[in-house]
Design an enzyme around this catalytic site. Structure first.
Site, PDB file in Angstrom:
ATOM      1  N   GLU A 160       0.800  -1.241   0.000  1.00  0.00           N
ATOM      2  CA  GLU A 160       0.000   0.000   0.000  1.00  0.00           C
ATOM      3  C   GLU A 160       0.828   1.284   0.000  1.00  0.00           C
ATOM      4  OE1 GLU A 160      -2.891  -0.410   3.151  1.00  0.00           O
ATOM      5  OE2 GLU A 160      -3.545  -2.367   2.412  1.00  0.00           O
ATOM      6  N   ASN A 202       2.026  -5.128  -3.181  1.00  0.00           N
ATOM      7  CA  ASN A 202       0.616  -5.410  -2.907  1.00  0.00           C
ATOM      8  C   ASN A 202      -0.148  -4.116  -2.615  1.00  0.00           C
ATOM      9  OD1 ASN A 202      -1.477  -7.423  -2.254  1.00  0.00           O
ATOM     10  ND2 ASN A 202      -1.264  -6.744  -0.117  1.00  0.00           N
ATOM     11  N   HIS A 238     -10.573  -5.907  -2.290  1.00  0.00           N
ATOM     12  CA  HIS A 238     -11.644  -5.703  -1.319  1.00  0.00           C
ATOM     13  C   HIS A 238     -12.753  -4.994  -2.092  1.00  0.00           C
ATOM     14  CE1 HIS A 238      -9.180  -6.978   2.011  1.00  0.00           C
ATOM     15  NE2 HIS A 238      -8.235  -6.113   1.676  1.00  0.00           N
ATOM     16  N   GLU A 265      -6.364 -10.459  -1.257  1.00  0.00           N
ATOM     17  CA  GLU A 265      -7.160 -10.214  -0.042  1.00  0.00           C
ATOM     18  C   GLU A 265      -8.645 -10.160  -0.383  1.00  0.00           C
ATOM     19  OE1 GLU A 265      -5.706  -6.884   2.265  1.00  0.00           O
ATOM     20  OE2 GLU A 265      -3.615  -7.362   1.815  1.00  0.00           O
ATOM     21  N   ASP A 267     -12.424 -10.086  -0.758  1.00  0.00           N
ATOM     22  CA  ASP A 267     -13.708 -10.174  -0.075  1.00  0.00           C
ATOM     23  C   ASP A 267     -14.671  -9.252  -0.803  1.00  0.00           C
ATOM     24  OD1 ASP A 267     -12.685  -7.749   0.976  1.00  0.00           O
ATOM     25  OD2 ASP A 267     -12.422  -8.553   2.994  1.00  0.00           O
TER      26      ASP A 267
END
Ligand code: 9MR
Length: 457
Positions: A160, A202, A238, A265, A267
């Site tokens: 990030e 990432n 996400h 990651e 979701d």
């Protein structure tokens, strides 16, 4: 490219005459469809993983699903900086090792997450800046990657680091303020510590083609062109109730740079579309041969950081949701086989004689790479040992007049102007025969033009 096992390529009778299946495409017929996420992903050389928490490994429902369904694990928090180095130079790997051992017991791949991030820094690191922070960060990368050497499939080396919004540039952070090259310094340190691990960048909100993902894309392209070691890019994914229309195209453009892409990651907010969005993400990864696998950020809805959004594949009781079935079906539909490639720039390690207790120091040489701009520069220096191991080194650099060192990492400097000697720090003084170590510094004015000299001992 691997050829799918004959039993895996099943052509339905009515379509057989019309369909030509390329050797690298696994088409999985109903008879061969796997019944778990991991086994299904493995049919095309991919993994299907979950972020897991050490504190939940005693929950039988949780570990039951984990052991049954997944062939990759990511520590949700246990390998982060605050967890692994709570006070400077004191490393604690207890919970990280629990995740590692859980993964090993499952025969799973282990994704390391995350070596450097502006969040979840221990408070001592939050209070540092400049060269003290740079040195501490690089030391952290080196120590953690060394502890897990040979065990990690892929590391999120930097997490990030890009800004949200339209700038396409870096996020401001204490790490960024140590110099723009902090990311490449971290990747080089990680490669030196664990040459077998794939090294990933990432980030989130990079799941379609947009200013932020293009900023990351440009960095990866630059790294590849300059030989900075990077093997993979993680797309956190996400997601809300939809998927960007260019999701697959975005993965593909990164893959075309020669890096593996991974969904790291995943979701998806619960809603009418949840199963469809999950299926679309899975199909996109399956369609990109260099997409190595998918990780969901938790197992049951009750395990998710997105409290109340029910964004995962299992409900809070551990039952499979519709989204689970849609993912499994998309995995079983097959796709091009993932060419599992090792890290691209593994340094060759020549045979070395085992060191004596107090080895004599051999000769060393230094080379310099300069990245200059009007009024300043960053110098990266590689120290290479000759045919004997080096036990301590000093590199001497002649700075032009008007130039001054403002920041040094992975070495200590004797002066800031004129003829400057850079001495190894504790973790990079010993170099095996033929091996190398790296350090760097930032300076004002014009960079050095002469080749640095190296003396060992
Ligand atoms: O899921 C993680 C949560 O338990 C932590 O409290 C949080 C701390 O910032 O980090 C969460 O994981 C994050 C991941 O490490 C990086 N990408 C975003 C994830 C969700 O916030």
């Amino acid at each position: 490219m691997s050829i799918p096992k004959p039993g895996r390529v099943v052509l339905l009778a009515s379509a057989a005459a019309a369909v030509v299946v390329a050797a690298s495409v696994a088409v999985i017929g109903p008879a061969d469809a796997a019944s778990t996420l991991g086994a299904s992903a493995a049919q095309t050389g991919r993994y299907f993983g979950a972020a897991i928490a050490a504190g939940k490994l005693g929950d039988g429902t949780y570990t039951g699903i984990l052991n049954r369904e997944f062939n990759s694990v990511t520590p949700e928090n246990e390998m982060k900086w605050d967890a692994t180095e709570p006070s400077q130079g004191r490393f604690t790997f207890t919970n990280g090792d629990r995740i590692l051992n859980q993964g090993i017991s499952m025969g799973a791949k282990i994704r390391g997450h995350a070596l450097l991030w502006h969040q979840q820094q221990p408070s001592w690191a939050q209070g540092l800046s400049g060269s003290a922070l740079r040195n501490a960060a690089i030391n952290h990368v080196t120590q953690v990657a060394t502890h897990y050497k040979g065990k990690i499939y892929a590391w999120d080396v930097v997490n990030e680091a890009f800004a949200d919004g339209g700038s396409g540039g870096r996020r401001d952070s204490n790490l960024q303020r140590t110099g723009n090259d902090w990311i490449e310094a971290a990747f080089r340190a990680a490669r030196a510590a664990d040459p077998a691990a794939k090294l990933c960048y990432n980030d989130y909100n990079t799941d379609g083609v947009n200013a932020k993902s293009t900023g990351v894309y440009n960095m990866v392209r630059d790294f590849k062109s300059r030989g900075v070691p990077i093997d993979c890019v993680g797309f956190q994914s996400h997601l809300g109730t939809s998927i960007p229309g260019d999701y697959q195209a975005n993965l593909q453009r990164f893959a075309d740079l020669g890096v593996e892409v991974q969904i790291t990651e995943l979701d998806v907010a619960q809603g009418g579309n949840q199963a469809n969005v999950y299926a679309a993400v899975t199909r996109a990864c399956m369609a990109v041969s260099r997409c190595g696998g998918i990780t969901v950020w938790g197992i049951r809805d009750s395990d998710s950081w997105r409290t109340g959004e029910n964004p995962l594949l299992f409900d809070s009781s551990g039952n499979k949701k519709a989204a689970y079935t849609s993912v499994l079906n998309a995995l079983n539909a097959g796709g091009p086989t993932n060419p599992t490639t090792p890290p691209t720039t593994v340094p060759t390690t020549p045979p070395t004689t085992s060191p004596t207790s107090n080895p004599p120091s051999g000769a060393c040489a230094a080379s310099i790479t300069l990245n200059s701009w009007n009024g300043g520069y960053v110098a990266n220096i590689r120290v290479t040992a000759g045919s004997a191991a080096v036990n301590g080194w000093t590199v001497t650099v002649a700075l032009p007049s008007g130039s001054a060192v403002t920041n040094t990492w992975s070495a200590t400097n004797s002066a800031t102007t004129g003829t400057v000697s850079f001495r190894n720090v504790s973790y990079n003084g010993q170099i095996p025969a033929g091996g190398n170590a790296e350090f760097g510094f930032q300076g004002t004015g014009a960079g050095p033009t002469a080749t640095p000299t190296c003396s060992a001992g």
